[in-house]
Design a protein around this motif. Structure first.
Motif, PDB file in Angstrom:
ATOM      1  N   VAL A  31       0.889  -1.212  -0.053  1.00  0.00           N
ATOM      2  CA  VAL A  31      -0.061  -0.085  -0.103  1.00  0.00           C
ATOM      3  C   VAL A  31       0.889   1.104   0.109  1.00  0.00           C
ATOM      4  O   VAL A  31       0.479   2.258  -0.443  1.00  0.00           O
ATOM      5  CB  VAL A  31      -1.051  -0.048   1.089  1.00  0.00           C
ATOM      6  N   LYS A 189     -12.006  -4.229  -1.879  1.00  0.00           N
ATOM      7  CA  LYS A 189     -11.999  -5.077  -0.386  1.00  0.00           C
ATOM      8  C   LYS A 189     -13.236  -6.163  -0.479  1.00  0.00           C
ATOM      9  O   LYS A 189     -12.524  -7.198  -0.360  1.00  0.00           O
ATOM     10  CB  LYS A 189     -12.287  -4.026   0.619  1.00  0.00           C
ATOM     11  N   VAL A 249      -2.345  -2.065  -4.506  1.00  0.00           N
ATOM     12  CA  VAL A 249      -3.454  -2.097  -3.472  1.00  0.00           C
ATOM     13  C   VAL A 249      -4.679  -3.131  -3.647  1.00  0.00           C
ATOM     14  O   VAL A 249      -5.001  -3.772  -2.726  1.00  0.00           O
ATOM     15  CB  VAL A 249      -4.290  -0.773  -3.684  1.00  0.00           C
ATOM     16  N   GLN A 253      -5.411  -5.739  -0.463  1.00  0.00           N
ATOM     17  CA  GLN A 253      -6.815  -5.747   0.011  1.00  0.00           C
ATOM     18  C   GLN A 253      -6.910  -6.878   0.944  1.00  0.00           C
ATOM     19  O   GLN A 253      -7.588  -6.656   2.010  1.00  0.00           O
ATOM     20  CB  GLN A 253      -7.627  -5.290  -0.873  1.00  0.00           C
ATOM     21  N   THR A 261      -5.917   0.824   5.098  1.00  0.00           N
ATOM     22  CA  THR A 261      -5.476   1.387   3.514  1.00  0.00           C
ATOM     23  C   THR A 261      -5.694   2.583   3.367  1.00  0.00           C
ATOM     24  O   THR A 261      -4.915   3.506   2.903  1.00  0.00           O
ATOM     25  CB  THR A 261      -6.149   0.160   2.546  1.00  0.00           C
TER      26      THR A 261
END
Length: 319
Positions: A31, A189, A249, A253, A261
């Motif tokens: 991240v 997510k 990213v 997740q 995040t």
């Protein structure tokens, strides 16, 4: 990128996974690395000289071509199920890109990204209330410090070097971009529990490209706005901040809470302000500099803390 997601519970009541600390640390590093790639996005976007929608069109379709090659090489073509699961995230992705690059037409990179950095204000309560993530004092404290830092940086932003100031419509587009971005993060997510990284990125990018293409048709955008070196900048934008940044990213997740995040990516406005100062001569005041130090300190503290936590609460909800 190869997924090695820890064992995921198969029942509704068993929604916790226990990855190793190294897996958790890798997610945090991913991240933070994505934020570094994104720091160059605003400068590359402005350097093309294209409007927000046209820039998003070419950036996405170039990324689609690259990801198609990656999918073919790794034999990870997305299935129809993957495409359906990623549809909403893809639409949000395309709309967010357009809103962000349109924002840059009316304000400086620093102001645009700093307003976007307020995502924890929305993401934290949503992740805790609807996704079952735990709200710790460390998360809350670091989020407050980071948000306070970006607010101070916005208020202390100097007049642009050409004497222009942010137009009110710039703030409107920045807020729209912020709202859509938070929704995209939370939807990613949810979907990443079921869709592998390469298949997800290919699906989201393709759907985002189709979404932006529809916007180009509706607005009758002129696709010939990019010339010469502009093609180099938009290609670098597609590969660096686009594929590498968003891919990192997406990979992270399942390993990092969505609320974490949203806080960790606050490094982006700090890095982008520095890049814009160096490349575009967008000035940074002393007060902004101090605020950025506070943001970086808060993020560093949270990153170290989260890297040491071995138990992660993932959203296992279907749909």
């Amino acid at each position: 990128m190869v997924d090695s997601v820890p064992h995921v519970a198969t029942t509704e009541s068993d929604t916790r996974v226990e990855p190793s600390p190294n897996t958790r640390s890798a997610g945090v590093i991913a991240v933070m690395s994505a934020s570094l790639f994104w720091s160059f996005g605003g400068v590359l976007g402005k350097s093309t000289g294209a409007s927000g929608i046209v820039l998003s069109f070419w950036r996405l379709w170039i990324a689609v071509a690259v990801l198609a090659a990656v999918s073919a090489t790794t034999h990870r073509w997305p299935s129809w199920t993957d495409l359906k699961a990623s549809a909403l995230a893809g639409v949000l992705f395309g709309v967010n890109l357009c809103a962000f690059f349109i924002t840059l037409q009316y304000t400086t990179i620093a102001v645009a990204l700093i307003i976007g950095a307020l995502s924890p204000v929305l993401a934290l309560p949503i992740a805790v209330t609807l996704m079952g993530e735990r709200l710790t004092l460390m998360k809350l404290g670091c989020a407050v410090l980071a948000v306070a830092g970006v607010v101070v940086a916005v208020l202390m932003a100097p007049v642009a070097s050409d004497g222009s100031t942010t137009r009110p419509i710039g703030y409107v587009w920045a807020v729209i971009s912020l709202l859509v971005w938070v929704l995209y993060l939370l939807q990613t997510k949810r979907v990443r529990v079921r869709v592998e990284t390469v298949r997800y990125m290919t699906s989201v990018t393709l759907i985002g490209a189709v979404t932006v293409s529809c916007l180009v048709l509706v607005t009758r955008g002129n696709l010939s706005q990019i010339h010469g070196a502009g093609w180099l900048w938009v290609t670098l934008l597609a590969i660096g901040p686009g594929i590498a940044g968003h891919g990192l990213v997406a990979w992270a997740q399942p390993r990092v809470d969505a609320s974490v995040t949203s806080v960790l990516i606050q490094f982006e406005p700090v890095g982008a302000s520095i890049v814009a100062w160096v490349a575009l001569d967008e000035r940074v005041s002393l007060a902004q500099g101090v605020a950025m130090v506070v943001v970086v300190a808060a993020l560093s503290l949270l990153a170290v803390r989260e890297s040491r936590i071995a138990v992660v609460n993932l959203d296992e909800a279907v749909g």
